[in-house]
Design a protein around this motif. Sequence first.
Motif, PDB file in Angstrom:
ATOM      1  N   UNK A  41     -57.334  34.228   3.517  1.00 11.64           N
ATOM      2  CA  UNK A  41     -56.888  35.261   2.566  1.00 11.64           C
ATOM      3  C   UNK A  41     -55.480  35.718   2.946  1.00 11.64           C
ATOM      4  N   UNK A  42     -54.610  34.745   3.222  1.00 12.59           N
ATOM      5  CA  UNK A  42     -53.289  35.088   3.754  1.00 12.59           C
ATOM      6  C   UNK A  42     -52.134  34.658   2.865  1.00 12.59           C
ATOM      7  N   UNK A  43     -52.412  34.382   1.583  1.00 13.29           N
ATOM      8  CA  UNK A  43     -51.307  33.914   0.736  1.00 13.29           C
ATOM      9  C   UNK A  43     -50.893  34.979  -0.285  1.00 13.29           C
ATOM     10  N   UNK A  44     -49.629  34.872  -0.684  1.00 14.61           N
ATOM     11  CA  UNK A  44     -49.097  35.688  -1.780  1.00 14.61           C
ATOM     12  C   UNK A  44     -48.678  34.677  -2.836  1.00 14.61           C
ATOM     13  N   UNK A  45     -49.299  34.709  -4.012  1.00 16.77           N
ATOM     14  CA  UNK A  45     -48.957  33.675  -4.999  1.00 16.77           C
ATOM     15  C   UNK A  45     -48.963  34.219  -6.417  1.00 16.77           C
ATOM     16  N   UNK A  46     -48.155  33.557  -7.259  1.00 16.34           N
ATOM     17  CA  UNK A  46     -48.091  33.945  -8.656  1.00 16.34           C
ATOM     18  C   UNK A  46     -49.251  33.293  -9.394  1.00 16.34           C
ATOM     19  N   UNK A  47     -49.905  34.029 -10.273  1.00 11.36           N
ATOM     20  CA  UNK A  47     -51.010  33.444 -11.038  1.00 11.36           C
ATOM     21  C   UNK A  47     -50.449  32.876 -12.351  1.00 11.36           C
ATOM     22  N   UNK A  48     -51.278  32.102 -13.060  1.00  7.15           N
ATOM     23  CA  UNK A  48     -50.811  31.421 -14.277  1.00  7.15           C
ATOM     24  C   UNK A  48     -50.300  32.421 -15.318  1.00  7.15           C
ATOM     25  N   UNK A  88     -53.029  39.330   4.335  1.00  6.85           N
ATOM     26  CA  UNK A  88     -51.564  39.210   4.483  1.00  6.85           C
ATOM     27  C   UNK A  88     -51.088  40.407   5.304  1.00  6.85           C
ATOM     28  N   UNK A  89     -50.394  40.158   6.420  1.00  4.13           N
ATOM     29  CA  UNK A  89     -49.910  41.296   7.210  1.00  4.13           C
ATOM     30  C   UNK A  89     -48.896  42.121   6.425  1.00  4.13           C
ATOM     31  N   UNK A  90     -48.873  43.418   6.680  1.00  2.57           N
ATOM     32  CA  UNK A  90     -47.960  44.309   5.945  1.00  2.57           C
ATOM     33  C   UNK A  90     -46.503  43.838   6.028  1.00  2.57           C
ATOM     34  N   UNK A  91     -46.058  43.361   7.184  1.00  2.00           N
ATOM     35  CA  UNK A  91     -44.652  42.914   7.304  1.00  2.00           C
ATOM     36  C   UNK A  91     -44.391  41.704   6.427  1.00  2.00           C
ATOM     37  N   UNK A  92     -45.301  40.709   6.492  1.00  2.00           N
ATOM     38  CA  UNK A  92     -45.104  39.493   5.692  1.00  2.00           C
ATOM     39  C   UNK A  92     -45.040  39.846   4.212  1.00  2.00           C
ATOM     40  N   UNK A  93     -45.850  40.822   3.829  1.00  2.00           N
ATOM     41  CA  UNK A  93     -45.880  41.211   2.419  1.00  2.00           C
ATOM     42  C   UNK A  93     -44.552  41.863   2.017  1.00  2.00           C
ATOM     43  N   UNK A  94     -44.073  42.778   2.845  1.00  2.00           N
ATOM     44  CA  UNK A  94     -42.841  43.494   2.497  1.00  2.00           C
ATOM     45  C   UNK A  94     -41.657  42.532   2.377  1.00  2.00           C
ATOM     46  N   UNK A  95     -41.633  41.494   3.221  1.00  2.00           N
ATOM     47  CA  UNK A  95     -40.480  40.579   3.221  1.00  2.00           C
ATOM     48  C   UNK A  95     -40.715  39.329   2.372  1.00  2.00           C
ATOM     49  N   UNK A  96     -41.879  39.219   1.748  1.00  5.96           N
ATOM     50  CA  UNK A  96     -42.127  38.036   0.924  1.00  5.96           C
ATOM     51  C   UNK A  96     -41.164  38.060  -0.282  1.00  5.96           C
ATOM     52  N   UNK A 106     -40.500  48.248  -5.066  1.00  7.95           N
ATOM     53  CA  UNK A 106     -41.145  49.549  -4.807  1.00  7.95           C
ATOM     54  C   UNK A 106     -42.233  49.376  -3.750  1.00  7.95           C
ATOM     55  N   UNK A 107     -42.994  48.294  -3.865  1.00  2.38           N
ATOM     56  CA  UNK A 107     -44.065  48.044  -2.896  1.00  2.38           C
ATOM     57  C   UNK A 107     -43.471  47.720  -1.521  1.00  2.38           C
ATOM     58  N   UNK A 108     -42.445  46.867  -1.511  1.00  3.93           N
ATOM     59  CA  UNK A 108     -41.810  46.511  -0.232  1.00  3.93           C
ATOM     60  C   UNK A 108     -41.280  47.775   0.454  1.00  3.93           C
ATOM     61  N   UNK A 109     -40.653  48.636  -0.327  1.00  5.88           N
ATOM     62  CA  UNK A 109     -40.048  49.851   0.214  1.00  5.88           C
ATOM     63  C   UNK A 109     -41.112  50.788   0.791  1.00  5.88           C
ATOM     64  N   UNK A 129     -49.316  43.682  12.572  1.00  9.56           N
ATOM     65  CA  UNK A 129     -50.764  43.531  12.781  1.00  9.56           C
ATOM     66  C   UNK A 129     -51.574  43.972  11.551  1.00  9.56           C
ATOM     67  N   UNK A 130     -51.123  45.042  10.908  1.00 11.74           N
ATOM     68  CA  UNK A 130     -51.920  45.668   9.831  1.00 11.74           C
ATOM     69  C   UNK A 130     -52.058  44.740   8.632  1.00 11.74           C
ATOM     70  N   UNK A 131     -53.261  44.689   8.069  1.00 13.50           N
ATOM     71  CA  UNK A 131     -53.501  43.808   6.920  1.00 13.50           C
ATOM     72  C   UNK A 131     -53.466  44.613   5.616  1.00 13.50           C
ATOM     73  N   UNK A 132     -53.313  43.895   4.516  1.00 12.95           N
ATOM     74  CA  UNK A 132     -53.294  44.542   3.197  1.00 12.95           C
ATOM     75  C   UNK A 132     -54.623  45.255   2.933  1.00 12.95           C
ATOM     76  N   UNK A 133     -55.740  44.555   3.189  1.00 14.47           N
ATOM     77  CA  UNK A 133     -57.058  45.173   2.949  1.00 14.47           C
ATOM     78  C   UNK A 133     -57.272  46.370   3.849  1.00 14.47           C
ATOM     79  N   UNK A 134     -56.918  46.227   5.127  1.00 16.38           N
ATOM     80  CA  UNK A 134     -57.113  47.316   6.090  1.00 16.38           C
ATOM     81  C   UNK A 134     -56.290  48.545   5.729  1.00 16.38           C
ATOM     82  N   UNK A 135     -55.103  48.324   5.169  1.00 18.50           N
ATOM     83  CA  UNK A 135     -54.254  49.453   4.800  1.00 18.50           C
ATOM     84  C   UNK A 135     -54.946  50.325   3.746  1.00 18.50           C
ATOM     85  N   UNK A 136     -55.623  49.683   2.802  1.00 20.95           N
ATOM     86  CA  UNK A 136     -56.354  50.431   1.766  1.00 20.95           C
ATOM     87  C   UNK A 136     -57.467  51.267   2.377  1.00 20.95           C
ATOM     88  N   UNK A 137     -58.083  50.700   3.440  1.00 25.77           N
ATOM     89  CA  UNK A 137     -59.308  51.298   3.982  1.00 25.77           C
ATOM     90  C   UNK A 137     -59.071  52.139   5.227  1.00 25.77           C
TER      91      UNK A 137
END
Length: 338
Positions: free
Chosen positions: A56-63, A73-81, A90-93, A106-114
């Motif tokens: 569950x580590x990818x960031x991808x565009x859907x059809x 996806x770690x928070x850092x990877x997400x911000x710099x993707x 806005x999300x990156x910021x 270290x922090x994950x996208x799912x964990x950040x929500x929870x």
Amino acid sequence: MINFQYARATDVADALRQIEADPAAKFIAGGTNLIDLMKYDVERPLRLIDITRLPLRTVEETADGRVRIGALVPNSDLAYHPLIDQRYPLLASAILAGASQQLRNMASTGGNLLQRTRCFYFYDTATPCNKREPGSGCSAIRGINRINAILGTSEACIATHPSDMCVALAALEAEVHVAGPAGERAIAFADFHRLPGDTPQLDNNLQSNEIVTAIELPAQGFAKNYSYLKIRDRLSYAFALVSVAAALELDGGRIKEARLALGGVAHKPWRKSEAEAALRGQSADAATFAKAADLLLRDAKGFSHNAFKIDLARRAIVRTLTQAAKGTPQIQSSKKVR
Ligand SMILES: Cc1cc2nc3c(=O)[nH]c(=O)nc-3n(C[C@H](O)[C@H](O)[C@H](O)COP(=O)(O)OP(=O)(O)OC[C@H]3O[C@@H](n4cnc5c(N)ncnc54)[C@H](O)[C@@H]3O)c2cc1C
Ligand code: SF4
């Protein structure tokens, strides 16, 4: 020393099987919140199910032009993707305004929500806290409540949700995708977190046998006119006293579409449809922004140490909307640090 078991899940189905078999277990992702809570004796899981190896580590565009973000996806990877940096700044910021670089790694996208509240009493097991121990009382209502909520509070709890990322996700109208024994379902971001009411022990509407698999973002990213402003006691490594996510779509000097969400003020990211409706079709100026701020804060109520947040939020909303309208977003001090 409190003993607990540790097991690694191989895929989502395996994770679901393991949590179904042991309801006292907890998933662990980055561990940046859960391990702290275990050290403070606030959480006492008998078994940890490590989900970090799930795919569950990818960031991808859907059809259909949306963007799907895997829950791990770690928070850092997400911000710099590149997709996030360019289409959803806005999300990156908001992510870069949170925690420290090491924690974001270290922090994950799912964990950040929870992640759980930062209310001082929730962490202090010597004091009553309805969220930690339902029915024991709320120490914050008459205690040190500087960091607590001013909106959507109840007599049982005045805690805030501490995430920065979630404030941007609320403004962007993301969807949370979860899997459980009954299959998969999507939850609108506005319905994911809860207000405390008389069940403050429940932070959100995820069931204990479900796992967050992804977040999906709508195609509209508001990349031109946005800003995330976080007001805190220190410039870094501190949670928000008040934060504002603003996103506008402009047509000349007029506002075609508007999103506005507050962090640090409630048990969930705070939005109000009337405040956004008051922006649509109006001229992008200070008077319009002040009216939206008044509507968003209409039901705000301060406690002994946090009434200052009402005026602070009002001014922060006007400033953030002004930055968004001008196309001069707040730059996070950690923007260049990788
Ligand atoms: C010193 C410090 C400062 C911080 N400052 C900020 C800040 O300024 N802004 C901010 O937004 N955050 C801040 N954080 C919080 C940080 O962002 C969170 O701790 C982090 O996002 C949690 O992610 P994690 O993967 O480490 O979660 P974990 O600690 O692994 O898990 C947290 C919870 O989520 C559950 N969980 C995790 N993943 C899943 C899943 N996929 N499905 C179901 N359940 C799941 C776990 O069971 C656990 O209950 C700070 C943290 C620390 C320690
Ligand atoms: S505000 Fe909520 S988390 Fe804080 S002491 Fe009261 S019940 Fe506990």
